[in-house]
Write a protein that holds these residues in place. Structure first.
Motif, PDB file in Angstrom:
ATOM      1  N   PHE A   4       0.835  -1.203   0.000  1.00 29.16           N
ATOM      2  CA  PHE A   4       0.000   0.000   0.000  1.00 29.16           C
ATOM      3  C   PHE A   4       0.869   1.252   0.000  1.00 29.16           C
ATOM      4  CE2 PHE A   4      -2.561   3.077   2.694  1.00 29.16           C
ATOM      5  CZ  PHE A   4      -3.263   3.587   1.611  1.00 29.16           C
ATOM      6  N   SER A   8       0.663   3.987  -2.847  1.00 28.00           N
ATOM      7  CA  SER A   8       0.340   5.346  -2.424  1.00 28.00           C
ATOM      8  C   SER A   8       1.312   6.346  -3.033  1.00 28.00           C
ATOM      9  CB  SER A   8       0.375   5.434  -0.895  1.00 28.00           C
ATOM     10  OG  SER A   8       0.265   6.763  -0.460  1.00 28.00           O
ATOM     11  N   TYR A  45      -5.361   2.143  -4.994  1.00 22.76           N
ATOM     12  CA  TYR A  45      -5.120   2.888  -3.754  1.00 22.76           C
ATOM     13  C   TYR A  45      -6.331   2.789  -2.834  1.00 22.76           C
ATOM     14  CZ  TYR A  45      -4.196   6.923  -0.716  1.00 22.76           C
ATOM     15  OH  TYR A  45      -3.997   7.741   0.360  1.00 22.76           O
ATOM     16  N   SER A  49      -6.233   0.927   0.655  1.00 28.08           N
ATOM     17  CA  SER A  49      -6.438   1.736   1.861  1.00 28.08           C
ATOM     18  C   SER A  49      -7.517   1.127   2.741  1.00 28.08           C
ATOM     19  CB  SER A  49      -6.787   3.182   1.502  1.00 28.08           C
ATOM     20  OG  SER A  49      -8.087   3.291   0.960  1.00 28.08           O
ATOM     21  N   SER A  53      -6.778  -0.231   6.416  1.00 19.03           N
ATOM     22  CA  SER A  53      -7.588   0.315   7.494  1.00 19.03           C
ATOM     23  C   SER A  53      -8.195  -0.798   8.336  1.00 19.03           C
ATOM     24  CB  SER A  53      -8.701   1.190   6.905  1.00 19.03           C
ATOM     25  OG  SER A  53      -9.567   1.635   7.896  1.00 19.03           O
ATOM     26  N   TRP A  63      -9.024   6.729   8.142  1.00 18.70           N
ATOM     27  CA  TRP A  63      -9.171   6.277   6.764  1.00 18.70           C
ATOM     28  C   TRP A  63      -9.608   7.418   5.848  1.00 18.70           C
ATOM     29  CZ3 TRP A  63     -13.278   6.129   3.346  1.00 18.70           C
ATOM     30  CH2 TRP A  63     -12.980   5.541   2.115  1.00 18.70           C
ATOM     31  N   ILE A  66      -6.675   9.561   5.040  1.00 23.80           N
ATOM     32  CA  ILE A  66      -5.818   8.870   4.078  1.00 23.80           C
ATOM     33  C   ILE A  66      -6.433   8.969   2.683  1.00 23.80           C
ATOM     34  CG2 ILE A  66      -4.985   6.578   3.369  1.00 23.80           C
ATOM     35  CD1 ILE A  66      -3.396   7.417   5.694  1.00 23.80           C
ATOM     36  N   SER A  70      -5.394  11.499  -1.088  1.00 24.63           N
ATOM     37  CA  SER A  70      -5.172  11.053  -2.464  1.00 24.63           C
ATOM     38  C   SER A  70      -5.615  12.088  -3.488  1.00 24.63           C
ATOM     39  CB  SER A  70      -5.893   9.731  -2.723  1.00 24.63           C
ATOM     40  OG  SER A  70      -7.295   9.920  -2.714  1.00 24.63           O
TER      41      SER A  70
END
Length: 97
Positions: A4, A8, A45, A49, A53, A63, A66, A70
């Motif tokens: 991840f 990312s 992604y 994610s 999470s 989350w 995050i 993006s």
């Protein structure tokens, strides 16, 4: 988690490249391949994610932050730092058990 982190970072870079096309720094001839690549990375992604999470037991707020990172240019650097700390924390917990 490491996967991840890589996705990312690559997704963040692809977003910056798309923005370079928007600002005219890269030829518009590359819009379709860059857009398709970025779209695939964005979906990956999102999926990763959600998996991270769930695995890390992050709150919905974590989350969401995050996820929102993006769509903010250069926020992938902050996410990368956060993920690096999470990975180190996991490795430390594994060595202690």
């Amino acid at each position: 988690m490491k996967y991840f982190r890589i996705i990312s970072f690559v997704e963040g870079l692809s977003y910056l490249i798309i923005l370079c096309v928007t600002f005219g720094l890269i030829s518009r001839d590359y819009v379709f391949p860059l857009g398709a690549g970025h779209g695939a990375l964005f979906i990956l992604y999102l999926i990763l994610s959600l998996q991270a999470s769930h695995k890390q037991k992050w709150s919905i707020i974590t989350w969401l932050l995050i996820f929102l990172a993006s769509i903010v240019p250069f926020a992938f650097i902050v996410v990368d730092t956060f993920l690096k700390r999470e990975i180190l924390k996991d490795e430390a917990a594994q060595t202690n058990t």
